[in-house]
Structures are given as structure tokens and as C-alpha cells.
Scaffold this motif. Structure first.
Motif, PDB file in Angstrom:
ATOM      1  N   PRO A   1      18.810 110.313  30.881  1.00  0.00           N
ATOM      2  CA  PRO A   1      18.122 109.430  29.937  1.00  0.00           C
ATOM      3  C   PRO A   1      19.127 108.535  29.212  1.00  0.00           C
ATOM      4  O   PRO A   1      20.264 108.941  28.974  1.00  0.00           O
ATOM      5  N   LEU A   2      18.713 107.313  28.921  1.00  0.00           N
ATOM      6  CA  LEU A   2      19.586 106.348  28.253  1.00  0.00           C
ATOM      7  C   LEU A   2      18.850 105.777  27.049  1.00  0.00           C
ATOM      8  O   LEU A   2      17.651 105.507  27.113  1.00  0.00           O
ATOM      9  N   ARG A   3      19.599 105.559  25.962  1.00  0.00           N
ATOM     10  CA  ARG A   3      19.003 104.916  24.778  1.00  0.00           C
ATOM     11  C   ARG A   3      19.312 103.423  24.841  1.00  0.00           C
ATOM     12  O   ARG A   3      20.397 103.026  25.266  1.00  0.00           O
TER      13      ARG A   3
ATOM     14  N   ARG B   1      26.893  92.553  23.812  1.00  0.00           N
ATOM     15  CA  ARG B   1      27.842  93.619  24.152  1.00  0.00           C
ATOM     16  C   ARG B   1      29.046  93.576  23.217  1.00  0.00           C
ATOM     17  O   ARG B   1      30.132  94.037  23.567  1.00  0.00           O
ATOM     18  N   GLY B   2      28.870  93.001  22.049  1.00  0.00           N
ATOM     19  CA  GLY B   2      29.962  92.956  21.080  1.00  0.00           C
ATOM     20  C   GLY B   2      30.530  91.560  20.960  1.00  0.00           C
ATOM     21  O   GLY B   2      30.124  90.648  21.666  1.00  0.00           O
ATOM     22  N   ALA B   3      31.505  91.420  20.060  1.00  0.00           N
ATOM     23  CA  ALA B   3      32.033  90.100  19.719  1.00  0.00           C
ATOM     24  C   ALA B   3      32.460  89.336  20.966  1.00  0.00           C
ATOM     25  O   ALA B   3      33.190  89.842  21.804  1.00  0.00           O
TER      26      ALA B   3
ATOM     27  N   LEU C   1      22.499  99.810  25.434  1.00  0.00           N
ATOM     28  CA  LEU C   1      22.186  98.393  25.684  1.00  0.00           C
ATOM     29  C   LEU C   1      21.428  97.798  24.497  1.00  0.00           C
ATOM     30  O   LEU C   1      20.525  98.432  23.943  1.00  0.00           O
ATOM     31  N   CYS C   2      21.851  96.606  24.111  1.00  0.00           N
ATOM     32  CA  CYS C   2      21.245  95.943  22.951  1.00  0.00           C
ATOM     33  C   CYS C   2      20.652  94.616  23.404  1.00  0.00           C
ATOM     34  O   CYS C   2      21.379  93.692  23.749  1.00  0.00           O
ATOM     35  N   ALA C   3      19.316  94.559  23.440  1.00  0.00           N
ATOM     36  CA  ALA C   3      18.623  93.357  23.909  1.00  0.00           C
ATOM     37  C   ALA C   3      17.896  92.692  22.755  1.00  0.00           C
ATOM     38  O   ALA C   3      17.354  93.375  21.879  1.00  0.00           O
ATOM     39  N   ILE C   4      17.922  91.371  22.764  1.00  0.00           N
ATOM     40  CA  ILE C   4      17.293  90.602  21.684  1.00  0.00           C
ATOM     41  C   ILE C   4      16.409  89.535  22.315  1.00  0.00           C
ATOM     42  O   ILE C   4      16.845  88.838  23.235  1.00  0.00           O
TER      43      ILE C   4
END
Lengths: 98, 417, 928
Positions: free
Chosen positions: C18-20, C76-78, C96-99
């Protein structure tokens, strides 16, 4: 990027090794001082610029350094044949010079 | 002509927009015209429009082998500027610039001329000398162009990297504030609509296959894929293919056709407020109203009609742009295409009569024709209508190659010792 | 409950991992093997974006690279923020950060959606018809508003810290696409022993087999066998994006972005440039959406995307499903969803004269209205509408390669027409195995979307046709259909069909738009590759570079060279340093590293003849051991380069060029030697890199050089100005020329490059003993300007003849021909009134001129006045203690003594026209 066969090195190399040298088979007036303005300008500036088979010069500038001639179709960029400067225009078969 | 305005838009919206009329008539060729323009790009359509609107000549046809605006008009990077060096070029491009300023209103078609400023970067002493010479010449000619420090340039275009420790630092720049961009398709369509309304026939899918000449050698008509058309005045405005079409009249020209590539990124929110050009690292960039970064460079290395360039040329352009604008490296190329440009020995256009009676040329704009569209059409119309060159285009005649009086803007940026 | 729409079994995801991840700040869970799209659907998230123009809520339409709606910014950061990525292609990783994009203030509540209320004012091309009044308002008001509203994601704000690389590959067979047809093509070629590259844009090989739970075994066999073949290279996550001349194919490989943290040892992406003997395009086909009112609502999805989510990802994208189809594939999808537990509410088969009249629901579909053959409407509740309008082969690459297409009537799409020399299409891309799909009637009341991303409706296309746009390219440009970031993968055929129907012409006759590379967007960084920072352009340094660094040098760029502009002692400013250097040279001496000068050795029995034809000068009387300033023209008669020609022997010359000029000068020489003067026996060798060149200039130059050589007699009687000697300097083999670019007695020492740094150090020591110092380019520029010596490219501008420069007498009068000579007699080049090189002295000696400033005859010249000339060089002369300049002025030599004007922003500067030689016109210092 074209692959161009250098007729001196007898190998096909990528275009970035070469420098395009413009229209081939043009004759510089034998004695320019006797050429009329029109004759001189024809040599200096007028170009066939054909759409289709085109005899042009390339120089293997990052290889052997030699100028040679090339018949390329300017619509498809297919290179039909390359040959050494000063040699007669080869009979064109259907083979790909590159 | 159905007038375009916000009120018209409002009115049509209540009728579900069924009341809009075609922008131009789809004309079929008549048997003869007073003047036939070959080439339905911006320059050809503008010529037809000004023939009709300023010279009262309406028995005019524009014949286009494909769809109008489909050549370099629809393939360029839409930059408009007039900061040229020599008086001849200044006059030509400034004449065009003045027409740009009122073009949307004159045509009643929003061509989106946007004077967002054209910044030309200097990366070394020679660049700076050359660019400052332009600034001085432009000032004397009454053309706006100003010198900026790197910091001023960055204030104008914040994503520009002006740090000193990069490979080719920005050492200064010139800014022409009236320079900018316009919407290329709208220019073709707007001229077509206005010309058509004045009676000009715009004939698409009509390729010229031969130029007919009478016993004296003068032009008597053309043969096309849609039949023969008689005319005694023929204007060739076929950028990219001028050698081919002029060849039909037995004319050999001082001209070669090169691929010129351009590309756009995916659309992003506004980051690029102006046009930036760097001649020494061969790249330029602006951002379209849609949000795409619009990028161009120099021509490919060899002549070609393939409308296709090489990948390494695109890559080199992007190398340079990623250095100048480090934040764009992660953006992505959406479309990449090629056009065919006519290049003359001095990289200036040829406008005027030819040794063939009745045959006139408007060609050789090289990589910079779009910005000249209104002026080129305006002055070429004058030339065709009067049968002799307008004073502004006189220096750009075909004869200059015989006299040696070239107008070579490119070599002003020359080698260093 | 997490992942409420995840099926209990099935799919190719790794349930043990599982992945957050977060979407717009909210945290969700998915599994390894998911895409961002499948993970969002597993969590019941359908609203993923807002459309470009109307800001309509949009869901996930597809499961692949054709996705028009689900565009995301991934952070994925600066510096590692990437906009406009497709959720259907983003592999899930932990953290993973999706916007979401193009919405404000939030995706759920987007004020931009207000534009829907005025959407009837915004048909295709509305902006061409308005915003024209008042004139200035376009730039000031309307355009800024449009620009702010347009654009998708935001560009990164910081430079990209990732690396990109570049690989070249050659193979017998390149197979593009690892679906069933591509796998088989690769296997066939691989088994036959050919070297094969098989690339696929996805993370897993298999293409459509991945969506087929029955094909898992077959797929495993294929991939196992391929992996075992040493002659087969498998490239996953690799998109073939462009086909260029001569079967040259470019691939973009994504290496790092699927990993939670970028692997610092690995590049982010790699550009592959592949030359294959044969290319097999097996890119499959893309399912076409149906065009009906409300077809853009979240929950409306391509049928085979639904199948992929169920079978490949184990996600049920909806529980109550309506299927609308024009072909039998719709039924197979229905079976699969039913087997997975969905309820199939109904199948709308458009071949039975029924269609979708409307959809309902806010941010997710809740019901559809079906128009039955008797024209009655039936409303059916659903949470998923799957549609299949047939298939469009992915002929993009074939078309880029200039392959011809033909319209296939049963399939209602374009398919390859034959093959190219070395390129063939197989499988779905060739139209093989696709379900026939009849043309369908478009019902168009309400917004029926054709191009989802650009918000182009069927009404827009009809409007374009009504307004006279009949070419498919015009329709595309006027409506912007097909111009979004998906380049019309799902929309082009539908747009074409609607246009054809509106024009009442067969689709095949309307033609298709051009397919432009890239197939999917390619990162700029990938194309730029390693060419970045220090590797963007190599730096060439002089032998004295390290010494100069240690001695306060401030460098400037000339081409690739870094050269010292001046040497700042004890924190001197530029002007002070330059003036000191100038004074030192005139009072004692200075040393200058001139190694960037181009050097060519010209030898052979005909070397002299060749030089006579290449330069304007006549070298026939140039004795061995002598040298001469030489000017080269191009064939148009215009100054192209200059330098020194020195005669080493009867048949051997040492020739210098300008620093930037060596490349094109040598090319120019070779051109004439090889193709025009072919009977001449001459050899040209670029020896720029072989010799280091140091100038020693000034009254004490002879003393300084004298300390370094014992083999060369420097006395004026033996070695006068313009002499050349071979010998040794500092025990290094040397060519010593007595030449000057300052007007002082001067030498240029050429030593082998390996000795350069050592000799420079010795030279500096010797110079120091004679109160001399090093000088840089700025001082050089002043010193040479004081003498009226030109710099090609500064005093010339590509329109300058020898006579313009005052070099008319240099032209060998007895020579019949040299390159450029004939052009000099063309009318304009021989005319009077040309610009000539002169000196200028501002009447106010303190007043500096600017280089490039214009020159007028009258003071206060009005705007538009003719400039009779321009300033080419302007400087402060240290020795004259005044401002001086060089200029090109029309009829300048005749104007010497008269006053001209240099208009500046704050008034004219009056100047006296003078000879260009300001210092030592008689040459006493030079010959001293």
C-alpha cells in the motif's frame, strides 16, 4: 539528423560532422575580370534552389575536411548518391547513397 | 461585411450563432483578372486588400494552392518589431509597425497585436556594440528602442537569468516597447475577410502549374489546377516556394529555401511578459495568450522543402533557452514543426518588378516575414497598382544584386578580433 | 473506509504494497502498480480537473496517454514541480503529492466556472470579433484577463535540479509499442537473431494484454522469452515521440519520476536517438469518445478505460453502469464489468437508432436521458457511463515519417496506406483487428464536447464551417480543436466527422490534419540533455589563464574564449586599470596573450599563388623572413577577415586570422582550394592550437624579448618592423614576428602550446624588470584605435570594401584576380559617396562618444534625418588625454577637418573629422 556518406572516408556519418556547402556544379567564371556583371552575379548569387533532386556540396568538416557532391531530394531529404568533387556525376540507380 | 463587435456577438448569441456569415467568400476562378496574386498567405492577402481598399482595384484574385494562411503565416513565432539597423530596413519595418498599431480596427478583426516589448540580449562586448548601434540608429529614425542594463532587463522579464556566473551572461539588452506579438491566423483571416468584402476573389485549393507569356514575353496568364486564368499582372507572394513558381516564368532568383523550425510548450499560467531574443545563442521565446511558450531559432543547415527540420537543431535551441530561463527546463515541448523560408544573399526581401514584364515579386523575407505582413502588402499593392516600386521598397528590388547595393542586416553582427 | 472502489481480488497491482499519496492536500491510499488515476478512482474520486475555457468539472476519461482531462501538477520538492502531467500516466509512489490545476479557489468550488453562464458569448473564435475597442484596451485590459484565465498549470519557480542524459543506439529492428502486435514483432525479430529495441510508453510491457485478465499467462511467456534474448533491449517508460528523415527515431525514457525520491545517481530522463534498419510501429489504437450533450461529466469514461481499471487495476470505477457504444466491443466491456460486480443499467447501442440525449449530475454523473428510436426519452440512474465510438489507429508516427493514410469506411478512421521503405505498421495501428464502427448521428442540443481539454463542442465546429472555414486545418485553428496537450488523440476523428457532415462531404475527402511531433509532450531538459551549465558550451582558455586569474584579470567572452579584459591591481576600477595599462605600454611596454588568434600554416609549391588569390595583397615580393598585413574579402568584395601573412620559406607561410575567424576563414580557403583552384598544390593546416602567441609591445619590448632569446638578433638593422624569424625563445622553438597592433615597436612570440604557460611566466618576469605589465583587451582596443588600426567586425560590418578602410593601395594592382576582386567593380561598390574610415575628435575633448552612435551633417538633425555615418570605436586616449573615436562616414576622407554631429538623447556632440591615425602618424615609434 541526416546520415551522409562521405565518398572519401567511404562511411556514412551523422550530419553534424558535415557542413553544407550550397549548390554544386557551379562554375566560377574562368576570368572574372572579363565576366559581365550579369555573368558574375549569376555565379555569385543566382541559385537553382530546386524542389526535388538537388546537386549540392557538403564538406566533411569534422572528418577528412574534403568537399564532395551530393544528390539529395529536397522534398524527402533522401540522399540519392554522394561523389567526390571533380568526378563525373554518377549514374543514379535506385539505391540509397546513405 | 457583417460587422464584428461585442454587440454583434451578443445579438448572435441569442440566435445560437446561426446568423454568422462566412468570413470570406469561397470564390471559383473567373476567366480573367486585372491582377492575380499567387499565394494566400498574410502578405498576399494583405496585398489584395490594399489593392482593393487603397487603389480601387477589385478585379483581383488571390490563388492559393492549399488553404489560406497555411504556409509561413501559420507557422511562425508571431514576433512584431521594427528595430532594424539600416535606414532602408527601418523604413520598411516601421511602415509595417504603424499599420500593425491600427490593424484590428482597420480590418474589424482582432489580430491581437500586443506591444508587449521585444528584448534583445547582449552576451558580450561585440553584441553590446551591435545592439547599441541599433538603438542609436533607431532613435535617429524615430523608432523606439532603448538600452538596458542586465538588471533592468530582468526587471522587465523576471524569469531571465542575469547572474554573472553562467556561461554566457547577459551584459545588457535593448528593448523595443512597441514590439511584441500578434495572432498569426487572424492576420490571414482578417485580411481575407476584408479583401473578400471589397470584391477580391480568394481561391483556395488552386495550385499554379504554369505561367503563360505572350509573344513579347510578357505575362498573359496562369494555368492552375482549377483552370486557366488570364491576367497581365502577376504578383508572386509564395514564401518558401518562390524559386519554384518564378521558375515557371523562366526566372532564376538569388534565393535558397531553408527549413525553419519552431515549437511550443504546454500551456502554463503567465510567466513570460515579453519577447526575448538572443542572437548570439540563437534562440527566442515569448508566451502566447493561450499560455504556450513559443520558441524559435535559426534555420536548419541545408536547403529543403520538406517542412521538417532536424531534432538536433531543436535541441540546441532548447539548450540555450534552458540556460537563459532556468525555470523552463521542466516544461515540455507540445508541438514542433517546420516551415520553409526563402533566404536571399543579404537576407533582405525582394519586392518589385522582374525582367519578365507583368511579373512582380514579393519574397525573400527569410526568417522575419511575419512582422512585415501589413507593410509588405501595403507597399506591394502600391507597386503593383502603379507598376513601379514604392519609394520604401525601391532599395529592395532585384537589381540590387547586380549593383551590389545589398541591405545586409545580419553581417552587422560580425566576428570579433 | 479506504479504497472503497477497489475490487477484492484481481488486477496487476501489488496489494501487499500500500502507498500513501495526497491529492489537493487530502491523503489517500493506493497500491504499487496503480496510476494516480486508478488510485483516485479506487477512492471514488472522479472530479480531477477543470476545463480550459468554461472551467467545467472534469473526470478521468481514459487510462492512457490520450487523456485530455486529468492533468495534474506533481510536486517532488523545490525545483521539482511539474505541471500538466496526466494522472493516467503517473505511476503511484509513496508520498506522491498531486495538485489539481486551473481552478480557484478550489477544485470543488471554482469561481472560474462562472464563465459557463456567459458561455453563449464565448463560441469558437469569439476573441477575433471583439475586444477591439478602445484600441489600447486589448493590451491593457482584455489580453491580461485572457492570459490570466488561460494556461493550465503553473511553471516551476526554481531551476530544475535534476539531470538529463542522451543515448545513441543502432539496431536492426526498432519496435514501438509492446502490445500484442509489438511483442510478436519483437519476438519474431529477436528469435531470428536481429538486434532489437522494443520500447513502450507504459511501466509494464503488454499494451492491451494488460487489460485482459485471461491474457496474463500469454503475456508472461512473451516477456520471459524476450528478456531471455540477449539481442533484445526492452525499454519501458519510453515514448517514441518523433520520426525524422532517414528513419531516425527519437525516444524519451522516464527513469526517475516513478520513484518516491529521485535517485541522485540516475538522470531523470534520457533521450534516445535510434537508427534502425527497420522500424515496426505497433502503437495500437485509441478509442473514440461519443459526442453527445453532457459527455464531459465526471463519470463519463471510455469503455476500454473502464475495462482497464477493472482488469488491470482492480478498481470498479462505478457500480451502476450505462454503456453507450457503436460497436460490439461495448458488450465485451459490459460483460467484464458485470463479472466484477457492477450492475449494467443498460446498453445504448447507437446502431439501433438510440442515443444519449443528456447527462445529469453535478460533479459526478447521476443519470442519463436516453433517446429511444421512437424519439421518446428514458432516464436511467447511473454513476458511470462508458462509451465506445470505435477506434482510431495511432498513426501519428507513421504520418510523421511521411507515410500516406487512407480513410477506412467500415472503421470510420484513417489507416496507413501501404508501407514506407523501412517503416511498417502492425496490429491496431494498421487497423488490424479493430471493430467496425458505423458513423453515428451527432445530436447537438446542449454542449456536446469534441475536444475536452480545449472545450470545443460540436456546435463550435458547425459554427466554424458556417463561417466559411472548410479546410480541416482552418477548422482546427479556428476552434482550437486538437490543439490541446493531447494533440487531439481522442478528438480529431470526431471533429473531422462533424465537419464533414456539416459540409456534407465524405470524411475521406475532407482530409486529416498534419501529425506533428512529439507524440506526447517531451521535457525541454530531456532535449537539452547534458548541454547545460559548463557543458552548454566549452570554455577555451589561454595559456596565461591561470596566471591571469591570480593577477586580477576580469575576463570577457569572445566566442568560446575567455580573455582578460583588463587586470585590476589593488582593486582598481576598469577605467583606471585600462588607462594604467595604456600608459605602461606607451611608456615602457606591455605583454598580451594573443593565443586565441587563428593560425594557419600554408605550404606547397603553389602556396604563394594561393595566397595571392585569397587575399587582396600581392605577396610576390614578400621575402622570406618578412611578413605583411593582409586583408581577405568574400566573393562579394566585402572585408571578411584580416591577419598577418609571414613567409617562412619559399613555399611555406605562417598566416594569422582573427580570433573568431579561424573556422570560417579556413573553410573559405579550403572551399577555393578544393573546388576552384584545384590545380594548385597547397596544404592548409590549422595550427591555432599548436602555437601560443604572446605580444610584447612598447619602447622596451626589444629589451624584454632580448632577455629571452639568444638565437635571434633583434637589432633593428637585422629585424626591422614586419620581420619574421625562427629560433628559440626561453629554449622553446619559436616563431618570432616583429609586428605591432599598438603602434609601438612590438613582437609576437609564437611558442609550442606545451611551453606556453612557462614562456608567459618568464616573459612576465622579464617584463616586470623593465617596468612593463600585462594588458588586456580593453587597453589593446585603445592602443590600436589611437593608431587607426581596424578590427574586422567593428570597423567593418559586412558592407565594407578595402577602399572604405583606406586599404585601396594595398590591393595588388598587378593581380588579374583574387577572391572578391570582380565584385569591387560592381556599380555600388565602386561608387562615390561610400562610407570611409576616419577619426573623430569631439570638439569638447572630455566628451566621450558611444560606439554605434550615428553621425549627421547638421546639428539638431530632426528625427528621420539621414545618418552619414556611425561611430565604430570610441575610447579615452590615455596618451592624448582626450576622447577619440573611429568612424565610418560617407565621403569621410574628403570631410577631414570639418565638423559633424553625433546626436545623443540629451543633445548633439559636435565632432571634428580627422585622420584615423591619432598617434605617431609618421611611425617613428613603430620602426624604432
Amino acid at each position: 539528423m541526416l546520415l551522409i556518406r562521405c565518398p572519401y572516408c567511404e562511411t556514412a556519418r551523422p550530419e553534424v560532422e558535415f557542413r553544407h556547402g550550397g549548390e554544386a556544379l557551379m562554375e566560377r567564371p574562368r576570368d572574372p575580370s572579363r565576366a559581365s556583371d550579369a555573368e558574375w552575379i549569376d555565379y555569385l548569387y543566382m541559385r537553382r534552389n530546386p524542389k526535388g533532386p538537388h546537386a549540392e556540396r557538403w564538406r566533411h568538416v569534422h572528418g577528412c575536411g574534403r568537399f564532395f557532391n551530393c544528390l539529395r531530394d529536397t522534398v524527402s531529404d533522401r540522399i540519392v548518391v554522394t561523389w567526390r568533387a571533380g568526378e563525373p556525376v554518377p549514374e543514379v540507380t535506385d539505391g540509397d547513397g546513405a | 461585411m457583417q460587422r464584428f463587435s461585442f454587440f454583434q456577438l451578443l445579438r448572435q448569441s441569442f440566435g445560437n450563432h446561426v446568423g454568422w456569415q462566412p468570413h470570406w467568400r469561397a470564390a471559383a476562378p473567373k476567366s480573367s483578372y486585372d491582377i492575380v496574386i499567387v499565394g494566400g498567405g498574410g502578405h498576399g492577402l494583405a496585398t489584395a486588400y490594399y489593392l482593393a481598399s487603397e487603389h480601387g482595384l477589385t478585379n483581383i484574385a488571390v490563388v492559393e494552392k492549399g488553404w489560406i494562411g497555411g504556409g509561413n503565416t501559420g507557422r511562425n513565432t508571431t514576433i512584431v518589431r521594427s528595430n532594424y539597423l539600416f535606414e532602408e530596413s527601418e523604413a520598411l519595418f516601421e511602415h509595417s509597425m504603424k499599420l500593425w498599431e491600427g490593424l484590428s480596427q482597420a480590418l474589424n478583426y482582432n489580430v491581437m497585436y500586443s506591444p508587449r516589448g521585444v528584448l534583445v540580449l547582449a552576451h558580450n562586448t561585440t553584441d553590446a556594440q551591435v545592439i547599441r548601434r541599433h538603438v542609436h540608429a533607431n532613435r535617429l529614425a524615430g523608432i523606439d528602442n532603448e538600452w538596458m542594463t542586465p538588471e533592468q532587463a530582468q526587471a522587465f522579464c523576471p524569469i531571465l537569468d542575469v547572474s554573472r556566473n553562467v556561461r554566457y551572461p547577459v551584459v545588457g539588452a535593448s528593448l523595443q516597447r512597441r514590439g511584441g506579438t500578434a495572432r498569426h491566423d487572424a492576420v490571414a483571416w482578417g485580411y481575407a475577410r476584408a479583401a473578400s468584402a471589397l470584391g477580391v476573389d480568394i481561391i483556395e485549393n488552386c495550385e499554379v502549374t504554369a505561367i503563360r507569356r505572350d509573344a513579347r514575353g510578357a505575362v498573359s496568364g496562369i494555368e492552375t489546377t482549377r483552370g486557366e486564368i488570364a491576367t497581365h499582372k502577376l504578383g508572386l507572394v509564395t514564401a518558401g516556394h518562390t524559386s519554384v513558381v518564378a521558375g515557371m516564368a523562366g526566372l532564376k532568383l538569388p534565393m535558397e529555401s531553408y527549413p525553419l523550425q519552431a515549437l511550443v510548450s504546454e500551456p502554463v499560467k503567465p510567466v513570460m511578459p515579453c519577447v526575448v531574443m538572443s542572437n548570439s545563442i540563437h534562440a527566442y521565446m515569448s508566451q502566447s495568450d493561450k499560455g504556450e511558450l513559443v520558441i524559435g531559432a535559426g534555420t536548419d543547415a541545408y536547403t529543403s522543402y520538406s517542412q521538417r527540420g532536424a531534432l538536433h537543431v531543436t535541441s540546441q535551441t532548447l539548450d540555450a533557452l534552458c540556460e537563459l530561463f532556468p525555470i523552463v527546463r521542466r516544461l515540455r515541448m507540445l508541438r514542433n514543426w517546420g516551415g520553409i523560408v526563402d533566404v536571399t544573399p543579404d537576407r533582405s526581401p525582394i519586392i518589385g518588378p522582374t525582367p519578365v514584364e507583368g511579373l512582380y515579386l514579393n519574397c525573400g523575407w527569410g526568417t522575419g516575414g511575419f512582422k512585415a505582413t501589413p507593410g509588405s502588402g501595403h507597399l506591394f499593392a502600391h507597386t503593383l497598382a502603379r507598376g513601379e516600386p514604392h519609394a520604401i521598397v525601391a532599395p529592395f528590388d532585384l537589381d540590387r544584386f547586380t549593383t551590389g547595393k545589398l541591405v545586409d542586416e545580419s553581417t552587422a553582427a560580425a566576428v570579433a578580433h | 473506509m479506504t479504497q472503497p472502489y477497489r475490487l477484492p481480488t484481481g488486477g496487476r497491482i501489488a496489494r501487499s504494497r500500500p502507498l500513501r499519496f495526497t491529492f489537493d492536500g487530502r491523503s489517500y491510499e493506493g497500491y504499487a502498480g496503480d496510476t494516480l488515476a486508478s488510485a483516485l478512482l479506487a477512492n471514488g474520486v472522479h472530479l480531477v480537473g477543470r476545463s480550459f475555457k468554461y472551467h467545467r468539472p472534469r473526470g478521468i476519461l481514459s487510462a492512457g496517454s490520450e487523456e485530455p482531462n486529468a492533468l495534474m501538477t506533481i510536486d517532488r520538492g523545490a525545483g521539482r514541480v511539474t505541471p500538466n502531467l496526466r494522472a493516467t500516466q503517473i505511476e503511484l509512489y509513496d508520498g506522491l503529492c498531486a495538485i489539481s490545476q486551473n481552478r480557484w479557489p478550489s477544485l470543488d468550488f471554482d469561481l472560474g466556472a462562472a464563465s459557463q453562464f456567459v458561455s453563449r458569448l464565448l463560441p469558437a473564435g469569439f476573441y477575433y470579433k471583439t475586444f477591439m475597442w478602445p484600441r489600447a484596451a486589448w493590451r491593457r485590459v482584455y489580453e491580461p484577463l485572457i492570459r490570466r484565465a488561460a494556461g493550465l498549470g503553473k511553471a516551476p519557480r526554481a531551476p530544475d535540479p535534476d539531470r538529463y542524459t542522451n543515448q545513441f543506439a543502432h539496431c536492426d529492428v526498432l519496435v514501438i509499442g509492446a502490445g500484442p502486435a509489438g511483442l510478436e514483432a519483437a519476438l519474431r525479430a529477436g528469435r531470428a537473431g536481429s538486434s532489437v529495441i522494443l520500447c513502450d510508453e507504459q511501466q509494464e510491457l503488454g499494451g492491451s494484454l494488460l487489460n485482459n485478465s485471461q491474457a496474463a499467462e500469454r503475456l508472461l511467456q512473451y516477456t520471459n522469452e524476450l528478456r531471455a534474448l540477449p539481442n533484445v533491449r526492452l525499454l519501458r517508460r519510453t515514448t517514441a515521440f518523433g520520426v525524422f528523415a532517414q528513419n531516425f527515431v527519437a525516444l524519451a525514457e522516464r527513469i526517475n519520476d516513478h520513484l518516491p525520491a529521485s535517485n541522485k545517481d540516475m538522470p531523470r530522463e534520457s533521450l534516445w536517438q535510434v537508427r534502425a534498419e527497420r522500424t515496426v510501429i505497433a502503437t495500437g489504437a485509441i478509442e473514440r469518445p461519443l459526442v453527445f450533450p453532457g459527455n464531459d461529466r465526471p463519470g463519463v469514461m471510455l469503455a476500454h478505460a473502464g475495462l482497464a481499471y477493472v482488469n488491470r487495476y482492480g478498481v470498479l470505477p462505478g457500480k451502476q453502469v450505462v454503456i453507450a457504444t457503436t460497436n460490439d466491443d461495448g458488450y465485451a466491456v459490459a460483460d467484464a464489468l458485470k463479472a466484477a460486480g457492477a450492475e449494467i443499467a443498460t446498453i445504448v447501442d447507437l446502431r439501433r437508432d438510440e442515443t444519449i440525449a443528456a447527462t445529469h449530475g453535478g460533479k459526478r454523473i447521476s443519470s442519463v436521458d436516453i433517446r429511444l428510436p421512437d424519439n421518446s426519452l428514458r432516464r436511467i440512474a447511473c454513476d458511470l457511463l462508458l462509451m465506445s465510438g470505435g477506434w482510431t489507429p495511432s498513426v501519428h508516427l507513421f504520418s510523421q515519417a511521411r507515410g500516406k493514410l487512407r480513410f477506412d469506411v467500415p472503421l470510420q478512421c484513417f489507416v496507413p496506406d501501404g508501407t514506407l521503405d523501412a517503416i511498417e505498421c502492425v496490429g491496431g495501428c494498421a487497423g488490424a483487428g479493430l471493430q467496425p464502427s458505423p458513423a453515428t448521428q451527432i445530436v447537438a442540443d446542449g454542449k456536446s464536447f469534441v475536444d475536452f481539454q480545449n472545450d470545443v463542442t460540436s456546435a463550435d465546429i458547425e459554427l466554424a464551417v458556417r463561417e466559411g472555414f472548410r479546410s480541416v486545418e482552418h477548422i482546427k485553428r479556428y476552434t482550437t480543436s486538437g490543439m490541446a496537450t493531447d494533440q487531439g488523440k481522442t478528438s480529431n476523428m470526431n471533429a473531422l466527422a462533424i465537419a464533414a457532415a456539416t459540409i456534407d462531404a465524405p470524411v475521406g475527402s475532407v482530409g486529416t490534419t498534419t501529425f506533428r511531433q512529439p507524440f506526447t509532450p517531451v521535457t525541454f531538459g530531456t532535449l537539452a540533455g547534458l548541454s547545460r551549465g559548463a557543458l552548454f558550451e566549452p570554455v577555451r582558455t589561454l595559456p596565461s589563464h591561470d596566471w591571469a586569474l591570480a593577477h586580477g584579470a576580469v575576463f570577457e567572452d569572445t566566442g568560446q574564449w575567455k580573455r582578460a579584459s583588463y587586470f585590476s591591481l589593488k582593486g582598481e576600477g576598469m577605467r583606471d586599470a585600462v588607462m594604467r595599462e595604456c600608459r605602461t605600454v606607451r611608456a615602457a611596454a606591455g605583454i598580451f596573450d594573443a593565443s586565441s588568434l587563428g593560425k594557419i600554416e600554408i605550404s606547397g609549391p603553389d602556396a604563394l599563388t594561393f595566397l595571392n588569390r585569397i587575399y587582396i595583397n600581392d605577396f610576390s615580393r614578400l621575402d622570406i623572413g618578412r611578413c605583411r598585413y593582409a586583408l581577405m574579402l568574400n566573393e562579394a568584395g566585402l572585408a571578411m577577415d584580416d591577419g598577418i601573412v609571414g613567409r617562412l620559406a619559399e613555399t611555406r607561410f605562417h598566416v594569422t586570422t582573427t580570433s573568431g575567424g579561424i573556422g570560417h576563414v579556413l573553410h573559405h580557403m579550403e572551399d577555393f582550394l578544393q573546388t576552384e583552384f584545384t590545380s594548385l598544390q597547397v596544404w592548409l593546416t590549422d595550427v591555432t592550437e599548436q602555437w601560443s602567441t604572446f605580444a610584447v609591445q612598447g619602447p622596451r619590448a626589444r629589451d624584454i624579448v632580448g632577455e629571452l632569446t639568444t638565437t635571434i638578433d633583434l637589432s633593428p638593422g637585422s629585424m626591422s618592423h614586419m620581420s619574421l624569424r625562427e629560433g628559440s625563445v626561453c629554449d622553446a622553438d619559436a616563431r618570432l614576428m616583429r609586428v605591432s597592433f599598438t603602434g609601438e615597436c612590438g613582437y609576437e612570440i609564437n611558442v609550442p602550446s606545451s611551453e606556453g604557460a612557462r614562456v608567459w611566466a618568464a616573459l612576465y618576469e622579464s617584463a616586470s624588470r623593465h617596468d612593463a605589465s600585462a594588458y588586456g583587451l580593453e587597453a589593446l582596443n585603445v592602443l590600436r584605435a589611437e593608431k587607426g588600426y581596424i578590427i574586422v567586425g567593428q570597423e567593418t560590418d559586412g558592407s565594407t570594401t578595402p577602399d572604405d578602410l583606406g586599404f585601396g593601395k594595398m590591393i595588388g594592382a598587378r593581380k588579374d584576380d583574387f577572391v572578391g576582386k570582380r565584385s569591387l567593380s560592381l556599380a555600388h561598390l565602386a561608387s562615390s559617396g561610400r562610407k570611409q574610415l576616419v577619426g573623430l575628435k569631439p570638439l569638447d575633448p572630455q566628451k566621450m562618444l558611444e560606439e554605434g552612435a550615428q553621425i549627421t551633417l547638421q546639428s539638431g538633425a530632426p528625427t528621420g534625418s539621414h545618418a552619414v555615418g556611425h561611430v565604430t570605436t570610441a575610447c579615452w586616449s590615455a596618451v592624448l588625454d582626450r576622447s577619440i573615436a573611429l568612424a565610418l562616414v560617407e565621403n569621410g576622407r574628403a570631410l577631414i577637418g570639418s565638423t559633424l554631429h553625433v546626436p545623443m538623447p540629451n543633445g548633439d556632440i559636435p565632432v571634428e573629422v580627422t585622420s584615423p591615425v591619432f598617434v605617431d602618424p609618421a611611425g617613428a615609434r613603430l620602426h624604432g
